[in-house]
Design a protein around this motif. Structure first.
Motif, PDB file in Angstrom:
ATOM      1  N   GLY A 217      95.582 -84.344  82.340  1.00 22.49           N
ATOM      2  CA  GLY A 217      95.008 -83.019  82.547  1.00 22.49           C
ATOM      3  C   GLY A 217      95.468 -82.023  81.486  1.00 22.49           C
ATOM      4  N   LEU A 218      96.766 -82.085  81.161  1.00 25.06           N
ATOM      5  CA  LEU A 218      97.315 -81.172  80.167  1.00 25.06           C
ATOM      6  C   LEU A 218      96.734 -81.409  78.782  1.00 25.06           C
ATOM      7  N   MET A 219      96.620 -82.670  78.418  1.00 26.31           N
ATOM      8  CA  MET A 219      96.071 -83.020  77.099  1.00 26.31           C
ATOM      9  C   MET A 219      94.648 -82.472  76.991  1.00 26.31           C
ATOM     10  N   LYS A 220      93.909 -82.625  78.061  1.00 29.29           N
ATOM     11  CA  LYS A 220      92.537 -82.123  78.058  1.00 29.29           C
ATOM     12  C   LYS A 220      92.520 -80.614  77.846  1.00 29.29           C
ATOM     13  N   LYS A 221      93.380 -79.922  78.575  1.00 33.05           N
ATOM     14  CA  LYS A 221      93.395 -78.473  78.474  1.00 33.05           C
ATOM     15  C   LYS A 221      93.863 -77.982  77.096  1.00 33.05           C
ATOM     16  N   MET A 222      94.818 -78.666  76.504  1.00 28.61           N
ATOM     17  CA  MET A 222      95.259 -78.281  75.156  1.00 28.61           C
ATOM     18  C   MET A 222      94.113 -78.461  74.171  1.00 28.61           C
ATOM     19  N   SER A 223      93.428 -79.573  74.297  1.00 28.75           N
ATOM     20  CA  SER A 223      92.293 -79.848  73.433  1.00 28.75           C
ATOM     21  C   SER A 223      91.205 -78.787  73.601  1.00 28.75           C
ATOM     22  N   GLU A 224      90.938 -78.414  74.846  1.00 29.47           N
ATOM     23  CA  GLU A 224      89.936 -77.379  75.115  1.00 29.47           C
ATOM     24  C   GLU A 224      90.323 -76.043  74.487  1.00 29.47           C
ATOM     25  N   LEU A 225      91.591 -75.682  74.639  1.00 30.94           N
ATOM     26  CA  LEU A 225      92.043 -74.401  74.068  1.00 30.94           C
ATOM     27  C   LEU A 225      91.842 -74.392  72.560  1.00 30.94           C
ATOM     28  N   SER A 226      92.183 -75.520  71.933  1.00 38.45           N
ATOM     29  CA  SER A 226      91.999 -75.633  70.497  1.00 38.45           C
ATOM     30  C   SER A 226      90.533 -75.438  70.111  1.00 38.45           C
ATOM     31  N   THR A 227      89.667 -76.055  70.857  1.00 42.17           N
ATOM     32  CA  THR A 227      88.228 -75.951  70.575  1.00 42.17           C
ATOM     33  C   THR A 227      87.680 -74.547  70.852  1.00 42.17           C
ATOM     34  N   TYR A 228      87.950 -74.036  72.030  1.00 47.39           N
ATOM     35  CA  TYR A 228      87.415 -72.725  72.407  1.00 47.39           C
ATOM     36  C   TYR A 228      87.857 -71.618  71.449  1.00 47.39           C
ATOM     37  N   CYS A 229      89.117 -71.690  71.023  1.00 42.20           N
ATOM     38  CA  CYS A 229      89.684 -70.576  70.262  1.00 42.20           C
ATOM     39  C   CYS A 229      89.867 -70.865  68.781  1.00 42.20           C
ATOM     40  N   GLY A 230      89.568 -72.091  68.365  1.00 41.94           N
ATOM     41  CA  GLY A 230      89.689 -72.439  66.951  1.00 41.94           C
ATOM     42  C   GLY A 230      91.114 -72.375  66.449  1.00 41.94           C
ATOM     43  N   ILE A 231      92.053 -72.764  67.267  1.00 39.94           N
ATOM     44  CA  ILE A 231      93.461 -72.683  66.876  1.00 39.94           C
ATOM     45  C   ILE A 231      94.114 -74.060  66.905  1.00 39.94           C
ATOM     46  N   ASP A 232      95.290 -74.143  66.300  1.00 37.29           N
ATOM     47  CA  ASP A 232      96.046 -75.392  66.316  1.00 37.29           C
ATOM     48  C   ASP A 232      96.989 -75.403  67.507  1.00 37.29           C
TER      49      ASP A 232
END
Lengths: 61, 61
Positions: free
Chosen positions: A27-42
DNA sequence: GATTCTATTGTTAGATG
DNA sequence: ACATCTAACAATAGAAT
């Protein structure tokens, strides 16, 4: 089906703890990946565990 | 109140993107902390952003 | 632009195969 | 041990304040 409210504390039962680790890590990996995508950040998540160690970066290097 | 399903893509609207960053960062930090507690392991999350940079460790060093 | 509200979507604990 | 199910619980998008 009735689930007891889980209190925020170390899970002493080995198999429950490992199952929780696996599910929550996913679940966490998914959410980190989503944050990266949504916000364009590393982003990067590191989890040390007796089961394995995980370090993952987003976006994928 | 009707909310559209959000597609997984960069949020182009500046204020929406920043709001999403703030909300999701908070949620992620909570979940990392919970994983550390539940499983007795060390975790770390790193998020670079134009707004700020965050690195946090659990359990707190 | 921060905070709060809440409908809705998403996560997961425990059960079951 | 691993995968799947689903009721219960939690996160959050968009609106309101």
């Amino acid at each position: 089906m009735i689930r007891k409210k889980v209190k925020l504390a170390y899970i002493t039962n080995d198999s429950s703890r490992k199952a929780t680790y696996k599910k929550r890590k996913k679940g966490l990996m998914k959410k980190m990946s989503e944050l990266s995508t949504y916000c364009g950040i590393d982003t990067c998540a590191i989890m040390y565990s007796p089961y394995e160690s995980e370090t993952e970066f987003w976006p994928s290097p």
